[in-house]
Write an enzyme that holds these catalytic residues in place. Structure first.
Site, mmCIF file in Angstrom:
data_model
loop_
_atom_site.group_PDB
_atom_site.id
_atom_site.type_symbol
_atom_site.label_atom_id
_atom_site.label_comp_id
_atom_site.label_asym_id
_atom_site.label_seq_id
_atom_site.Cartn_x
_atom_site.Cartn_y
_atom_site.Cartn_z
ATOM 1 N N GLY A 192 29.497 105.537 75.237
ATOM 2 C CA GLY A 192 28.762 106.131 76.203
ATOM 3 C C GLY A 192 29.419 107.397 76.513
ATOM 4 C CB SER A 193 28.460 109.983 79.096
ATOM 5 O OG SER A 193 29.003 109.315 80.264
ATOM 6 C CB THR A 234 30.800 106.390 81.932
ATOM 7 O OG1 THR A 234 29.525 107.098 82.119
ATOM 8 C CG2 THR A 234 31.071 105.169 82.075
ATOM 9 N N GLY A 235 33.637 107.313 80.332
ATOM 10 C CA GLY A 235 34.814 106.918 79.574
ATOM 11 C C GLY A 235 36.019 107.260 80.241
ATOM 12 C CD GLU A 252 34.015 104.916 68.798
ATOM 13 O OE1 GLU A 252 33.694 105.834 68.531
ATOM 14 O OE2 GLU A 252 34.937 104.139 68.106
ATOM 15 C CB CYS A 312 27.036 109.493 69.634
ATOM 16 S SG CYS A 312 27.291 108.576 68.083
HETATM 17 P P1 NAD Z 1 26.494 106.356 80.240
HETATM 18 O O1 NAD Z 1 27.993 106.710 80.261
HETATM 19 O O2 NAD Z 1 25.596 106.885 81.422
HETATM 20 O O3 NAD Z 1 26.309 104.908 80.093
HETATM 21 C C1 NAD Z 1 26.743 104.169 79.285
HETATM 22 C C2 NAD Z 1 27.044 102.713 79.733
HETATM 23 O O4 NAD Z 1 27.899 102.778 80.738
HETATM 24 C C3 NAD Z 1 25.680 102.124 80.399
HETATM 25 O O5 NAD Z 1 25.646 100.767 80.051
HETATM 26 C C4 NAD Z 1 26.009 102.327 81.901
HETATM 27 O O6 NAD Z 1 25.241 101.459 82.540
HETATM 28 C C5 NAD Z 1 27.392 102.068 81.901
HETATM 29 N N1 NAD Z 1 27.952 102.771 83.199
HETATM 30 C C6 NAD Z 1 27.755 103.774 83.558
HETATM 31 N N2 NAD Z 1 28.732 104.033 84.860
HETATM 32 C C7 NAD Z 1 29.588 103.272 84.665
HETATM 33 C C8 NAD Z 1 30.931 102.747 85.624
HETATM 34 N N3 NAD Z 1 31.156 103.646 86.496
HETATM 35 N N4 NAD Z 1 31.580 101.858 85.098
HETATM 36 C C9 NAD Z 1 31.131 100.921 84.055
HETATM 37 N N5 NAD Z 1 30.080 101.166 83.436
HETATM 38 C C10 NAD Z 1 29.147 102.194 83.709
HETATM 39 O O7 NAD Z 1 26.031 107.064 78.877
HETATM 40 P P2 NAD Z 1 24.472 107.046 78.051
HETATM 41 O O8 NAD Z 1 23.695 108.153 78.781
HETATM 42 O O9 NAD Z 1 23.979 105.695 78.191
HETATM 43 O O10 NAD Z 1 24.661 107.230 76.536
HETATM 44 C C11 NAD Z 1 24.853 108.416 76.100
HETATM 45 C C12 NAD Z 1 26.182 108.974 75.743
HETATM 46 O O11 NAD Z 1 26.703 107.939 74.929
HETATM 47 C C13 NAD Z 1 25.999 110.108 74.903
HETATM 48 O O12 NAD Z 1 27.178 111.102 75.490
HETATM 49 C C14 NAD Z 1 26.212 109.583 73.697
HETATM 50 O O13 NAD Z 1 26.966 110.817 72.692
HETATM 51 C C15 NAD Z 1 27.196 108.671 73.745
HETATM 52 N N6 NAD Z 1 27.339 107.654 72.473
HETATM 53 C C16 NAD Z 1 28.648 107.743 71.962
HETATM 54 C C17 NAD Z 1 28.543 106.949 70.666
HETATM 55 C C18 NAD Z 1 29.855 107.099 69.585
HETATM 56 O O14 NAD Z 1 30.031 106.142 69.114
HETATM 57 N N7 NAD Z 1 30.773 107.837 70.145
HETATM 58 C C19 NAD Z 1 27.543 106.224 70.257
HETATM 59 C C20 NAD Z 1 26.266 106.197 71.122
HETATM 60 C C21 NAD Z 1 26.207 107.218 72.134
#
Ligand code: NAD
Length: 457
Positions: free
Chosen positions: A207-208, A211-212, A229, A263
């Site tokens: 994810g973002s 959040t990571g 990731e 991503c």
């Molecule tokens: P996001 O971080 O908003 O959400 C990702 C997940 O995390 C969701 O399931 C969300 O509900 C959960 N989440 C959000 N806040 C949380 C918290 N505080 N605690 C635990 N879980 C939480 O990301 P997004 O907008 O869904 O996805 C887009 C991002 O993901 C982009 O930055 C993209 O580049 C990245 N991405 C990376 C890869 C990779 O392999 N590197 C692949 C796909 C997407």
């Protein structure tokens, strides 16, 4: 009981409602996962694969349903949803066929008296959290290797595709997979936050970066590994000796797939100044050939963004660029005739380094272009980002490619197209793009405890 409303991102109409997972239910799932771990781990690798093959068979039977739901819920053009599920099935197959080879014990030392071997053992109960952009393939990427090595999974898909998540859960329930081995919680950030504070042996988060960072802190306190990731702002470096027509075609396809919500897609173009005009002209031609509209239509090439928040973020990024002197060569607004979260494919020039479109990850159909004079300058521009996921180098010169590919700080580099994908290759980045690798032999091994055992002969 609480319900999640699934919204069609192309029309903003309601697709359906799904009962969300409560924190009490999530807690029970985590307990059940721990109770199941020993029996799943003690099955042979072949037996686990056999049970997972049954799950894969059910998934394949539902491929059409899954692709339609993904398109309705998150707006990906239907042809791309079909490709996504087809690729996910291919990835499953590769993992089934290659697991044994990747996970066999390795001899590290041997003489006439002793032999030392490394064994790959499961870590335990893993929390997998997925982003919105690839609902089925991210689920498969995160869960399948875990289950094969003997880990047990609690998975939380993104909230934007709850009907897809519910369908996957039903498929798991109809398969022969033992109960508790692969469980799905349906909910958003709050549920994710609740889950990361429960008892897990490892986190696998995609994810973002924001959040990571949060998840990484929690993992640090718990002293458990967090596989991250994260986001990207991958450059395409187009050298003076590149075939410009082909480069433009490939850059466009790469950048605008899934409405730019990928991503590792190209998010910045860095082109030699002598080829700038030709490249821009070709990219504009590509943009003119797109069909922006109903993602359920097979002819559509660019669908809506996943939701209003993503669209609003993109509008702010483009407005900031324009305010600071960027030129819109193509697009730059929402199409008037479409109701949902659509944005025109957009090409921007006159980019400055302090603009949001250069500094931040742009998760939508927008492509900023800058120029360079020397290869060293191109490398500097390519590395001018907090991210380090991937890069594509367009050149016909082998030495130039070798130099740039060595000096770009990223996890994956490709020549003349994004051609590094495959179930056999490690996927992942460096810097703010993450710290782990999924897929292939390296993906398998990162999910295991490495145990060294010495033997007498
Ligand atoms: P996001 O971080 O908003 O959400 C990702 C997940 O995390 C969701 O399931 C969300 O509900 C959960 N989440 C959000 N806040 C949380 C918290 N505080 N605690 C635990 N879980 C939480 O990301 P997004 O907008 O869904 O996805 C887009 C991002 O993901 C982009 O930055 C993209 O580049 C990245 N991405 C990376 C890869 C990779 O392999 N590197 C692949 C796909 C997407």
């Amino acid at each position: 009981m609480w319900r999640i409303v699934s919204i069609n991102s192309a029309t903003n109409e309601i697709v359906g409602k799904v009962v969300g997972t409560t924190s009490e239910q999530a807690k029970t799932m985590v307990e059940k996962a721990h109770a199941t771990f020993q029996s799943w781990k003690s099955l042979t690798l072949q037996k686990r694969i056999e049970l997972l093959q049954d799950f894969a068979k059910h998934l394949e039977k539902n491929a059409d349903k899954i692709s339609k739901l993904m398109t309705q819920e998150m707006g990906k053009p239907i042809t791309q949803s079909e490709q996504e599920i087809a690729r996910a099935l291919d990835y499953l197959k590769w993992n089934f066929e290659n697991a044994e080879k990747c996970l066999s014990p390795e001899t590290t030392f041997e003489n006439d008296k002793t032999i030392h071997k490394v064994f790959f053992e499961p870590k335990g109960v893993v929390l997998c959290i997925q982003p919105f952009n690839f609902p089925i393939s991210q689920f498969i990427w995160q869960t399948i290797q875990n289950l094969i090595v003997g880990n047990v999974v609690v998975s939380k898909p993104d909230i934007n595709s709850p009907l897809t998540a519910k369908l996957i859960r039903e498929i798991i329930d109809t398969s022969k997979l033992p109960k508790g081995v692969l469980q799905i919680c349906i909910g958003g950030a709050e549920l994710g936050q609740f889950l990361v504070n429960q008892n897990f042996d490892m986190f696998l988060f995609t994810g973002s970066t924001k959040t990571g960072e949060y998840i990484s802190k929690i993992a640090g306190e718990k002293m458990i590994p967090a596989h991250l990731e994260l986001g990207g702002s991958s450059p395409a470096i187009v050298c003076a000796d590149a075939d410009i027509a082909t480069s433009a075609e490939r850059i466009f396809a790469n950048r605008f797939r899934n409405s730019g919500q990928v991503c590792d897609c190209i998010k910045r173009v860095i082109v030699h100044e002598n080829k700038f005009d030709e490249l821009v002209k070709n990219l504009v031609n590509e943009a003119n050939n797109q069909v922006v509209g109903n993602p359920m239509d097979k002819e559509t090439t660019i669908g809506p963004l996943v939701n209003k928040q993503q669209l609003e973020k993109l509008i702010v990024q483009v407005a900031d660029a324009v305010k600071n002197g960027a030129k819109i060569v193509y697009g730059g607004k929402q199409p008037k005739n479409l109701k949902g979260n659509f944005y025109e494919p957009t090409i921007l020039t006159n980019i400055k380094k302090d603009m949001k479109v250069w500094q931040e990850e742009v998760f939508g159909p927008v492509l900023p272009i800058v120029t360079f004079k020397t290869v060293d300058e191109a490398i500097k521009l390519g590395n001018d980002t907090i991210y380090g996921l991937s890069a594509c180098i367009f050149t016909s010169n082998k030495e130039t490619y070798e130099k740039i590919s060595k000096e770009i700080n990223a996890g994956m580099i490709a020549l003349n197209d994004k051609n590094y994908g495959g179930a056999f290759n490690p996927f992942g980045g460096v810097k703010a793009s993450g710290n782990a690798r999924v897929l292939g032999k390296y993906g398998f091994r990162e999910l295991c405890n490495i145990k060294l055992i010495t033997f007498e002969k």
